[in-house]
Scaffold this motif. Structure first.
Motif, PDB file in Angstrom:
ATOM      1  N   TYR A 154      27.163 -76.079 -67.163  1.00 23.94           N
ATOM      2  CA  TYR A 154      27.978 -75.881 -68.356  1.00 23.94           C
ATOM      3  C   TYR A 154      27.751 -74.480 -68.905  1.00 23.94           C
ATOM      4  O   TYR A 154      28.643 -73.831 -69.433  1.00 23.94           O
ATOM      5  CB  TYR A 154      27.621 -76.935 -69.400  1.00 23.94           C
ATOM      6  CG  TYR A 154      28.711 -77.243 -70.371  1.00 23.94           C
ATOM      7  CD1 TYR A 154      29.580 -78.310 -70.164  1.00 23.94           C
ATOM      8  CD2 TYR A 154      28.892 -76.458 -71.500  1.00 23.94           C
ATOM      9  CE1 TYR A 154      30.592 -78.589 -71.057  1.00 23.94           C
ATOM     10  CE2 TYR A 154      29.905 -76.733 -72.394  1.00 23.94           C
ATOM     11  CZ  TYR A 154      30.750 -77.792 -72.176  1.00 23.94           C
ATOM     12  OH  TYR A 154      31.759 -78.067 -73.057  1.00 23.94           O
ATOM     13  N   ILE A 155      26.506 -74.038 -68.776  1.00 24.67           N
ATOM     14  CA  ILE A 155      26.115 -72.692 -69.178  1.00 24.67           C
ATOM     15  C   ILE A 155      25.623 -71.955 -67.937  1.00 24.67           C
ATOM     16  O   ILE A 155      24.830 -72.487 -67.153  1.00 24.67           O
ATOM     17  CB  ILE A 155      24.986 -72.744 -70.228  1.00 24.67           C
ATOM     18  CG1 ILE A 155      25.464 -73.430 -71.506  1.00 24.67           C
ATOM     19  CG2 ILE A 155      24.469 -71.335 -70.536  1.00 24.67           C
ATOM     20  CD1 ILE A 155      26.544 -72.692 -72.250  1.00 24.67           C
ATOM     21  N   GLU A 156      26.100 -70.745 -67.736  1.00 22.58           N
ATOM     22  CA  GLU A 156      25.626 -69.920 -66.626  1.00 22.58           C
ATOM     23  C   GLU A 156      24.439 -69.089 -67.099  1.00 22.58           C
ATOM     24  O   GLU A 156      24.474 -68.501 -68.184  1.00 22.58           O
ATOM     25  CB  GLU A 156      26.736 -69.001 -66.136  1.00 22.58           C
ATOM     26  CG  GLU A 156      26.336 -68.183 -64.924  1.00 22.58           C
ATOM     27  CD  GLU A 156      27.483 -67.353 -64.381  1.00 22.58           C
ATOM     28  OE1 GLU A 156      27.614 -67.256 -63.157  1.00 22.58           O
ATOM     29  OE2 GLU A 156      28.263 -66.812 -65.195  1.00 22.58           O
ATOM     30  N   VAL A 157      23.402 -69.040 -66.286  1.00 21.37           N
ATOM     31  CA  VAL A 157      22.207 -68.241 -66.591  1.00 21.37           C
ATOM     32  C   VAL A 157      22.132 -67.111 -65.580  1.00 21.37           C
ATOM     33  O   VAL A 157      22.061 -67.345 -64.366  1.00 21.37           O
ATOM     34  CB  VAL A 157      20.938 -69.100 -66.535  1.00 21.37           C
ATOM     35  CG1 VAL A 157      19.715 -68.245 -66.905  1.00 21.37           C
ATOM     36  CG2 VAL A 157      21.043 -70.303 -67.455  1.00 21.37           C
ATOM     37  N   VAL A 158      22.155 -65.876 -66.064  1.00 25.77           N
ATOM     38  CA  VAL A 158      22.099 -64.700 -65.194  1.00 25.77           C
ATOM     39  C   VAL A 158      21.063 -63.728 -65.744  1.00 25.77           C
ATOM     40  O   VAL A 158      20.869 -63.636 -66.958  1.00 25.77           O
ATOM     41  CB  VAL A 158      23.467 -64.006 -65.084  1.00 25.77           C
ATOM     42  CG1 VAL A 158      24.460 -64.885 -64.333  1.00 25.77           C
ATOM     43  CG2 VAL A 158      24.021 -63.640 -66.462  1.00 25.77           C
ATOM     44  N   HIS A 159      20.405 -63.013 -64.853  1.00 25.17           N
ATOM     45  CA  HIS A 159      19.437 -62.009 -65.302  1.00 25.17           C
ATOM     46  C   HIS A 159      20.158 -60.850 -65.996  1.00 25.17           C
ATOM     47  O   HIS A 159      21.307 -60.544 -65.685  1.00 25.17           O
ATOM     48  CB  HIS A 159      18.629 -61.480 -64.120  1.00 25.17           C
ATOM     49  CG  HIS A 159      17.629 -62.462 -63.583  1.00 25.17           C
ATOM     50  ND1 HIS A 159      17.980 -63.465 -62.714  1.00 25.17           N
ATOM     51  CD2 HIS A 159      16.287 -62.591 -63.799  1.00 25.17           C
ATOM     52  CE1 HIS A 159      16.893 -64.171 -62.400  1.00 25.17           C
ATOM     53  NE2 HIS A 159      15.862 -63.658 -63.048  1.00 25.17           N
TER      54      HIS A 159
END
Length: 223
Positions: A154-159
């Motif tokens: 649902y939420i994208e996590v990216v550096h």
């Protein structure tokens, strides 16, 4: 006080809908987090913890701050952010803090988060926390790998990145040892991409979908 993090996601959806933003046709993900990680090693070269900073995307940060400002009571914003941090920590604890960690492919058990804070900086809400291992583990010549992801995507996590490339400070090692780090991009199967694209805000993604879209951090040290 907003009491959710769905884990971040559902709050975002409700907030955007309250602002009149149509979401029904949008595919996953519905927001993102910019991630920075600092690996903590002790003086014996053992892995102790991952210090993480999550920066919520600007639009979701705006929704959160507006909801906090409208909450009943006369608490200052700092106190409201503190309460939000507690709710985020408690919710993430049931989700493994969105973090998987391994040493040469062997999963490492994580401990409980007791050090954390939430703040607003530059118009964005940041959740900063220290995620310890259940017990310190020697790293040696092994490769440490981690992924941070919302299982439902649902939420994208990216550096943290500049020009689409991870920043050098998105993954660092807090030690005097000679360590190499790299961040590997996600490489999802086209079928998983299509599956995510078919999901809208009312759909429940299969648990674990987010793993296929997660970047991988790698650390190898020489002692």
């Amino acid at each position: 006080m907003p009491s959710c993090f769905r884990v971040i996601g559902r709050c975002l959806a409700v907030g955007l809908l309250s602002l009149g933003v149509p979401l029904g046709a949008q595919a996953h993900p519905h927001g993102w987090i910019d991630l920075s990680v600092r690996l903590i090693l002790d003086d014996q070269g053992r892995v102790e913890a991952l210090h993480q900073r999550w920066r919520m995307d600007p639009f979701y940060s705006l929704v959160l701050l507006e909801e906090l400002g409208r909450a009943e009571g006369d608490e200052p914003m700092e106190a409201r952010l503190d309460q939000l941090g507690l709710e985020i920590r408690d919710t993430l604890a049931t989700q493994g803090y969105f973090t998987e960690l391994s040493r040469d492919g062997e999963p490492l058990a994580l401990g409980e988060v007791s050090e954390y804070t939430v703040m607003e900086r530059g118009g964005r809400v940041e959740f900063i926390f220290l995620l310890p291992l259940a017990e310190p583990r020697p790293l040696g010549e092994a490769t440490l790998r981690y992924q941070v992801f919302d299982p439902t995507y649902y939420i994208e996590v990216v550096h943290e990145a500049d020009d689409r490339a991870p920043r050098e400070d998105a993954l660092v090692v807090a030690s005097a040892y000679d360590c190499e780090t790299r961040i590997l991009p996600a490489d999802p199967d086209p079928a998983k991409v299509a599956q995510a694209a078919r999901l809208d805000i009312t759909d429940e993604a299969p648990d674990g979908l987010g793993r296929y879209f997660a970047e991988t951090g790698e650390i190898q040290c020489r002692f």
